[in-house]
Design a protein around this motif. Structure first.
Motif, mmCIF file in Angstrom:
data_model
loop_
_atom_site.group_PDB
_atom_site.id
_atom_site.type_symbol
_atom_site.label_atom_id
_atom_site.label_comp_id
_atom_site.label_asym_id
_atom_site.label_seq_id
_atom_site.Cartn_x
_atom_site.Cartn_y
_atom_site.Cartn_z
ATOM 1 N N PRO A 46 -1.293 -2.113 -11.065
ATOM 2 C CA PRO A 46 -2.525 -2.604 -10.450
ATOM 3 C C PRO A 46 -3.014 -1.698 -9.313
ATOM 4 O O PRO A 46 -2.235 -1.263 -8.461
ATOM 5 N N GLY A 47 -4.309 -1.420 -9.330
ATOM 6 C CA GLY A 47 -4.912 -0.584 -8.311
ATOM 7 C C GLY A 47 -5.074 0.860 -8.725
ATOM 8 O O GLY A 47 -5.801 1.616 -8.070
ATOM 9 N N GLN A 48 -4.403 1.282 -9.796
ATOM 10 C CA GLN A 48 -4.591 2.638 -10.289
ATOM 11 C C GLN A 48 -5.894 2.725 -11.093
ATOM 12 O O GLN A 48 -6.490 1.711 -11.463
ATOM 13 N N LEU A 111 -4.026 7.200 -12.460
ATOM 14 C CA LEU A 111 -4.123 8.024 -11.266
ATOM 15 C C LEU A 111 -4.075 7.153 -10.013
ATOM 16 O O LEU A 111 -4.396 5.967 -10.052
ATOM 17 N N GLY A 112 -3.694 7.774 -8.898
ATOM 18 C CA GLY A 112 -3.645 7.056 -7.634
ATOM 19 C C GLY A 112 -2.328 6.333 -7.420
ATOM 20 O O GLY A 112 -1.470 6.274 -8.304
ATOM 21 N N ASN A 113 -2.179 5.770 -6.222
ATOM 22 C CA ASN A 113 -0.904 5.152 -5.868
ATOM 23 C C ASN A 113 -0.775 3.698 -6.305
ATOM 24 O O ASN A 113 0.321 3.189 -6.513
ATOM 25 N N GLY A 114 -1.882 2.983 -6.447
ATOM 26 C CA GLY A 114 -1.809 1.574 -6.817
ATOM 27 C C GLY A 114 -1.338 0.696 -5.671
ATOM 28 O O GLY A 114 -0.846 1.174 -4.644
ATOM 29 N N GLY A 282 -4.273 7.945 -2.097
ATOM 30 C CA GLY A 282 -4.820 6.613 -2.184
ATOM 31 C C GLY A 282 -4.926 6.264 -3.663
ATOM 32 O O GLY A 282 -4.201 6.823 -4.473
ATOM 33 N N PRO A 283 -5.840 5.401 -4.068
ATOM 34 C CA PRO A 283 -6.938 4.874 -3.242
ATOM 35 C C PRO A 283 -6.535 3.742 -2.311
ATOM 36 O O PRO A 283 -7.338 3.260 -1.543
#
Length: 292
Positions: A46-48, A111-114, A282-283
């Motif tokens: 979640p969040g990626q 992509l991103g940290n999540g 991030g994000p």
């Protein structure tokens, strides 16, 4: 700019080409797009997000970053499809909105940290505009109804999940039925009062935090217009509640090369802040670390 640490490399991403299987209008100027991307679906948390562009064309040339809204399994229980929700605004999303079923797209991600899966008693997701897009997966992981990542992350880490969702008017609210079906407590707010309460998300959040027990471990996550997130961060700081923000700075590459998506982030050391790449560092950031 400090050297990018290895943990932020985008070396776990996969690039795939897939055909659009669904591209449905789910709100005013808002669409939900579905593609088969098993490699991404199996590993995303979640969040990626993914970067997406039309395959076999250089118009538009630059891809668009879209949070993964949902992951759907096939009949064997294998994560197979990902859903992306986007607002038709600009050349890339206008092109996507007009794309026929079967149109080939190229995606690279996750992509991103999540978001972290830090345990809490109550998770409150405060979102505005198109900021609801990373929250369906996060809330489902939090309440234990779905697992994400490879290997699968621990789920069921929050006893209660709430969504405070604001938009200009009712027609821009997208995915409300999905959030309710996921068993979240949903509070809607609109600028014109056409749905829910006629209040701003930070004000609704402040009132909600004031009525909750101080003994609860409350965690707030927010995504949406930057001015809204700044006010949510201020509300949480005053209430001494942990808050994470999902930054929506424009991206071009998604892998930390182009430096187009930097945000000012506080840090320890001789320099009080530095520019951080939203796409790889991030994000998701702690709200207290952002130089608004």
């Amino acid at each position: 700019m400090s050297k990018l640490h290895a943990k932020y490399y985008a070396d776990k991403m996969t690039q795939v080409q897939s055909a659009i299987e669904q591209n449905e209008l789910v709100g005013e100027k808002t669409y939900r797009l579905r593609v088969a991307a098993p490699a991404i679906a199996a590993s995303v948390v979640p969040g990626q997000f993914v970067m997406i562009r039309l395959a076999g064309t250089d118009a538009p040339l630059i891809g668009r970053a879209l949070a993964v809204y949902n992951v759907t399994n096939d009949s064997t229980g294998t994560p197979t499809w990902i859903d992306l929700v986007y607002l038709r605004k600009g050349v890339m999303t206008e092109t996507l909105a007009n794309a026929a079923l079967g149109t080939a797209v190229t995606l690279w991600g996750p992509l991103g940290n999540g978001f972290s899966n830090t345990p809490c008693d109550r998770l409150i997701m405060a979102v505005g505009g198109i900021g609801q897009t990373p929250m369906l997966t996060l809330g489902r992981e939090a309440n234990g109804s779905q697992s994400f990542g490879s290997p699968a992350r621990e789920n069921g880490w929050s006893q209660n999940v709430e969504l405070i969702y604001g938009a200009r008017k009712k027609s821009f609210l997208a995915g409300v039925d999905d959030f309710r079906a996921a068993d979240f407590d949903v509070t809607l707010c609109t600028d014109d009062g056409s749905a829910g309460v006629r209040q701003l998300v930070p004000d609704v959040l402040a009132a909600r935090l004031a009525e909750l027990s101080k003994d609860e471990r409350i965690r707030v996550v927010t995504c949406g217009p930057e001015i809204m997130m700044e006010k949510v961060a201020k509300v949480c700081a005053e209430a001494e509640v942990d808050c994470d923000v999902s930054m929506e700075t424009p991206m071009a590459c998604g892998i930390g090369v182009c430096f187009s998506c930097v945000a000012k982030v506080r840090q320890e050391g001789p320099e009080p802040w530095d520019y951080k790449r939203t796409c790889v560092e991030g994000p998701i950031f702690n709200a207290n670390d952002i130089c608004w």
